[in-house]
Write a protein that holds these residues in place. Sequence first.
Motif, PDB file in Angstrom:
ATOM      1  N   PRO A 261      32.189  33.365  34.115  1.00  7.59           N
ATOM      2  CA  PRO A 261      33.080  32.570  34.962  1.00  7.59           C
ATOM      3  C   PRO A 261      33.577  33.375  36.160  1.00  7.59           C
ATOM      4  CG  PRO A 261      34.253  33.351  33.026  1.00  7.59           C
ATOM      5  CD  PRO A 261      32.813  33.724  32.819  1.00  7.59           C
ATOM      6  N   LEU A 262      33.813  32.697  37.247  1.00 14.27           N
ATOM      7  CA  LEU A 262      34.429  33.334  38.407  1.00 14.27           C
ATOM      8  C   LEU A 262      35.888  33.657  38.096  1.00 14.27           C
ATOM      9  CD1 LEU A 262      33.026  31.075  41.285  1.00 14.27           C
ATOM     10  CD2 LEU A 262      32.264  33.365  40.653  1.00 14.27           C
ATOM     11  N   ASP A 263      36.401  34.683  38.719  1.00  7.14           N
ATOM     12  CA  ASP A 263      37.798  35.078  38.528  1.00  7.14           C
ATOM     13  C   ASP A 263      38.744  34.320  39.448  1.00  7.14           C
ATOM     14  OD1 ASP A 263      37.261  37.224  36.571  1.00  7.14           O
ATOM     15  OD2 ASP A 263      36.264  38.188  38.264  1.00  7.14           O
ATOM     16  N   HIS A 264      38.207  33.838  40.575  1.00 12.83           N
ATOM     17  CA  HIS A 264      39.006  33.085  41.545  1.00 12.83           C
ATOM     18  C   HIS A 264      38.158  31.952  42.101  1.00 12.83           C
ATOM     19  CE1 HIS A 264      41.796  36.492  41.602  1.00 12.83           C
ATOM     20  NE2 HIS A 264      40.775  37.300  41.875  1.00 12.83           N
ATOM     21  N   ALA A 265      38.820  30.948  42.625  1.00 21.53           N
ATOM     22  CA  ALA A 265      38.092  29.913  43.356  1.00 21.53           C
ATOM     23  C   ALA A 265      37.483  30.529  44.602  1.00 21.53           C
ATOM     24  CB  ALA A 265      39.037  28.778  43.740  1.00 21.53           C
TER      25      ALA A 265
END
Length: 421
Positions: free
Chosen positions: A196-200
Amino acid sequence: MHQAPLSRRTFGKLAGVAGLGLAGALNAPAADAASTWKTTGTAVSALSGFDAQMKTFMQARGIQGGQLAVTYGGRLVLARGYSTDTALTVQPTSLFRVASLSKSVTAAAVLRLVQDGRLSLSTPITSLLDLTPPPGQTADSRLSQVTVQRLLQHLGGWDRAISGDPLFKDSTISQALGVPMELSPADVVKYMAGQPLDHAPGSTYAYSNFGYLLAGQIVEKVSGTTYADYVQQKLFTPLGITRMAQGWSVAKHSGEVPYKSQYTGTTVLDESGATVAAPYGTFSMRLHYANGAWISSAVDMVRWASAFDKGSKVLDGTSLAKVWTKPETGVNSGGSYYGLGWLVRPVTTGGTGQNTWHDGSLPGTYTFLVRNYAGASWAVLLNQRDDASGLAYGDIDSAMWTAYNGVTNWPANDLYPQYFS
């Protein structure tokens, strides 16, 4: 005119520093610098302050090998090699790993593809690369919001402060994918496609070596050739740069300096579990090819910096304007920000224009490249980044600005013909 050091008003510790990424074992403290001080290259009396700053800086930290090149008004006015070790002679053309100074090369390669109409900075990376996750995992739906430009400005959403740097997680990735070490870039991409990405995307500045690995993959996909070959053909050859090359994890190129560190760690180049010197196998240069694997001399680095000047032989005016584009977020309170492969600080006192720079750091390597508002540039390359004293390496920034501000009369010499045909 006096200008404050670049790093003092930016992101705290400079963005290009790459950590060891593993538990290093402390060996015996580094030895004090030898009483000898060797220099090569032509001494220039008007620029003796640069030599003095390099000597003080290196001897205080026990650094065995260093190099400096300075340009002014488009001329190479100083090219020097330095050593504090009787067994090492550093020439102005000796080669050093430059670590994250490589990011300006990758950004320029992407921009050259854009300039030639083969790519757009607004293109989502999902339309360019195969980001299929490992079996049983699901890709983050926000990956489609990661554009080429967001990769280059560290806005892709990966944050090594939260999840760690995947380019230093070789054993984890090897076990997760069931593949042997040494990993390939494709292995890292496959693994990260399921994380998953840590931020948008676009919401948070977070320095990402992985983002630049993906940028290198895009250069190869769009150009149809290897990253190194494309860079050499489109960027280096027009500038007359022939010495720069992709560095190796253990073997050295002809003329390349040795790298020093007080640390050791476990090799990531095979499954042996062997303990190795930190600069030689605790990280894979194969994985860092687009974010940190170039080797260069200081004279080649300032020549490379000229690619970003008006009238560049490789980037037109439109491309150069894109290099300095402000990001959608991540401009700090002093006005500094990360452009495309460069840190940027507009000059608001004592002059106009902007200062641009980058640092680089890997075990056994510390580098610094500056283009200043008044048409000067300098590159400092060192074959060490740690020592028993604990003195900061980022202080090279203020040391070089002290030398620059101390020049009362810039010489009219030009050493470029001596080093470039």
